[in-house]
Write an enzyme that holds these catalytic residues in place. Structure first.
Site, PDB file in Angstrom:
ATOM      1  N   THR A 136      36.972  29.343  45.199  1.00  0.00           N
ATOM      2  CA  THR A 136      36.241  30.376  46.036  1.00  0.00           C
ATOM      3  C   THR A 136      36.450  31.664  45.649  1.00  0.00           C
ATOM      4  OG1 THR A 136      35.964  31.011  48.458  1.00  0.00           O
ATOM      5  CG2 THR A 136      38.167  30.063  47.515  1.00  0.00           C
ATOM      6  N   ASP A 137      35.464  32.708  46.224  1.00  0.00           N
ATOM      7  CA  ASP A 137      35.596  33.970  45.720  1.00  0.00           C
ATOM      8  C   ASP A 137      36.544  34.630  46.952  1.00  0.00           C
ATOM      9  OD1 ASP A 137      34.055  33.659  48.306  1.00  0.00           O
ATOM     10  OD2 ASP A 137      32.719  35.099  47.546  1.00  0.00           O
ATOM     11  N   GLU A 138      36.845  33.708  47.863  1.00  0.00           N
ATOM     12  CA  GLU A 138      37.934  34.298  48.974  1.00  0.00           C
ATOM     13  C   GLU A 138      39.388  34.431  48.510  1.00  0.00           C
ATOM     14  OE1 GLU A 138      37.758  32.575  52.916  1.00  0.00           O
ATOM     15  OE2 GLU A 138      35.830  31.824  52.566  1.00  0.00           O
ATOM     16  N   TYR A 162      43.631  29.514  54.251  1.00  0.00           N
ATOM     17  CA  TYR A 162      42.860  28.641  53.353  1.00  0.00           C
ATOM     18  C   TYR A 162      42.799  29.314  52.042  1.00  0.00           C
ATOM     19  CZ  TYR A 162      38.277  28.066  50.902  1.00  0.00           C
ATOM     20  OH  TYR A 162      37.128  27.497  50.278  1.00  0.00           O
ATOM     21  N   LYS A 166      43.825  28.143  48.143  1.00  0.00           N
ATOM     22  CA  LYS A 166      43.139  28.057  47.181  1.00  0.00           C
ATOM     23  C   LYS A 166      43.434  28.786  45.961  1.00  0.00           C
ATOM     24  CE  LYS A 166      39.748  26.021  46.508  1.00  0.00           C
ATOM     25  NZ  LYS A 166      39.473  24.678  45.953  1.00  0.00           N
TER      26      LYS A 166
END
Length: 360
Positions: A136-138, A162, A166
């Site tokens: 994810t870009d997060e 989260y 990741k």
């Protein structure tokens, strides 16, 4: 026949990837879908493919090393596409340990099992074996509102349990690439939307609530910006990275569709009013009056935006779906699958496994 092991294939993005792959390759590939079927895993998503001879569903947890090793021992796996992850930020704030277990330990198990199955006595790996880790870009944290973007070289700065889990799983994959020359790639994608998305996420939540005249909750001032990617475009990107990506590389997959959350809600309201027939009683329920501002999420990142320059230059992928087109397709899909939404929101979808698979 090339065999793909897809983890989390009953979830939103995994489901769409499986449908995309069968549309593209038909009977030329075999897919094994392993999913533990948490709240986000829904086998109803895959009714159209469940009886195909080249599709197999296995209910297993990716943290179960024995179960995953058995899959590799009993099947000649050529590709791993690793979607399986806990992914809802609000849930991670309430229960971070679950995210660490699934996203970090689960990824370690997948890497170890693939490495054991594919490694040759001299430490090299069998030819044409590839592991793709979907992230994810997060993991990059938050951008200022100044037009900057996330690149593959952007330092990691996760802000939620989260995104931290990741980021940790990404680092595990990178360590296997560096230490063992393990044949893997990482993709970091922006926010996905489209068919089969679980209605805790913004777009299906707004569609479902608006059609019922329920409040549309907006965190903070609603001006948090996300880069929206239609899920079929993402599936195509993943396939292209598997086939054309340089081993060991990370590729960012973004939609070139930056929008504030409040913009998304207003677009959905306008599109629903446009698409609903004049005599549909729900048309009167859909209104901006439903918008309700609520306390902001803890650690809420202000802006995400991906620059997919590398994947375009090296592989030739770029997003094909404008947001205005993608949202219409998404809403049309939900109109056509009202029973699906009813089953998901009531929890009845979780009975499907017992009904369809228990005696298989």
């Amino acid at each position: 026949m090339r065999t793909y092991l897809v983890t989390g294939g009953a979830g939103f993005i995994g489901t769409n990837y499986i449908h995309y792959m069968f549309r593209k390759y038909g009977d030329a590939i075999r897919i094994i879908n392993v999913d533990v079927l948490t709240y986000a895993g829904n086998l109803e998503n895959l009714r159209e493919v469940e009886d195909k001879e080249n599709y197999t569903f296995v209910r297993a947890d990716i943290t179960d090393a024995e179960a995953i090793a058995k899959l590799f021992a009993e099947n000649e796996i050529d590709r791993v596409v690793h979607f399986a992850a806990e992914s809802h930020v609000d849930r991670s704030i309430r229960d971070p340990e679950v995210f660490v277990k699934t996203n970090v330990l689960g990824t370690a198990v997948m890497l170890n099992c693939a490495k054991t199955a594919w490694e040759l006595p001299d430490g090299s790996f069998m030819p044409d074996k590839k592991f793709l880790h979907v992230s994810t870009d997060e993991v990059y944290g938050s951008l200022e509102e100044d037009g900057t973007y996330f690149y593959e070289t952007t330092p990691y700065a996760p802000h939620s349990p989260y995104s931290a889990s990741k980021a940790s799983s990404d680092m595990l994959v990178k360590s296997y690439i560096d230490t063992y020359h393990f044949p893997a790639n990482i993709t970091n994608c922006s926010n996905n939307y489209g068919p089969y998305q679980f209605p805790e996420k913004l777009i299906p939540l707004v569609i479902n609530n608006a059609l019922q005249g329920k409040k549309l909750p907006v965190y903070g001032d609603g001006k948090n910006v996300r880069d929206w990617l239609y899920v079929d475009d993402h599936a195509k990107g993943i396939d292209m990275v598997q086939e054309l990506g340089r081993l060991g590389e990370t590729y960012n997959i973004g939609g070139h569709n930056e929008k504030q959350n409040i913009e998304i809600i207003n677009i959905i309201i306008d599109t629903l009013q446009e698409m609903l027939p004049a005599d549909d009683p729900r048309r009167a329920l859909v209104s901006r009056d439903l918008i309700t501002y609520v306390e902001d999420r803890k650690g809420h990142d202000r802006r995400y935006a991906i620059a997919p320059d590398k994947i375009k230059a090296e592989i030739g992928w770029e997003p094909e779906t404008k947001f205005e087109d993608g949202i219409r397709r998404t809403i049309a899909w939900f109109f056509e699958h009202e029973e699906w939404m009813k089953n998901v929101t009531s929890g009845d979808y979780q009975k499907y496994y017992e009904e369809m698979y228990q005696n298989r």
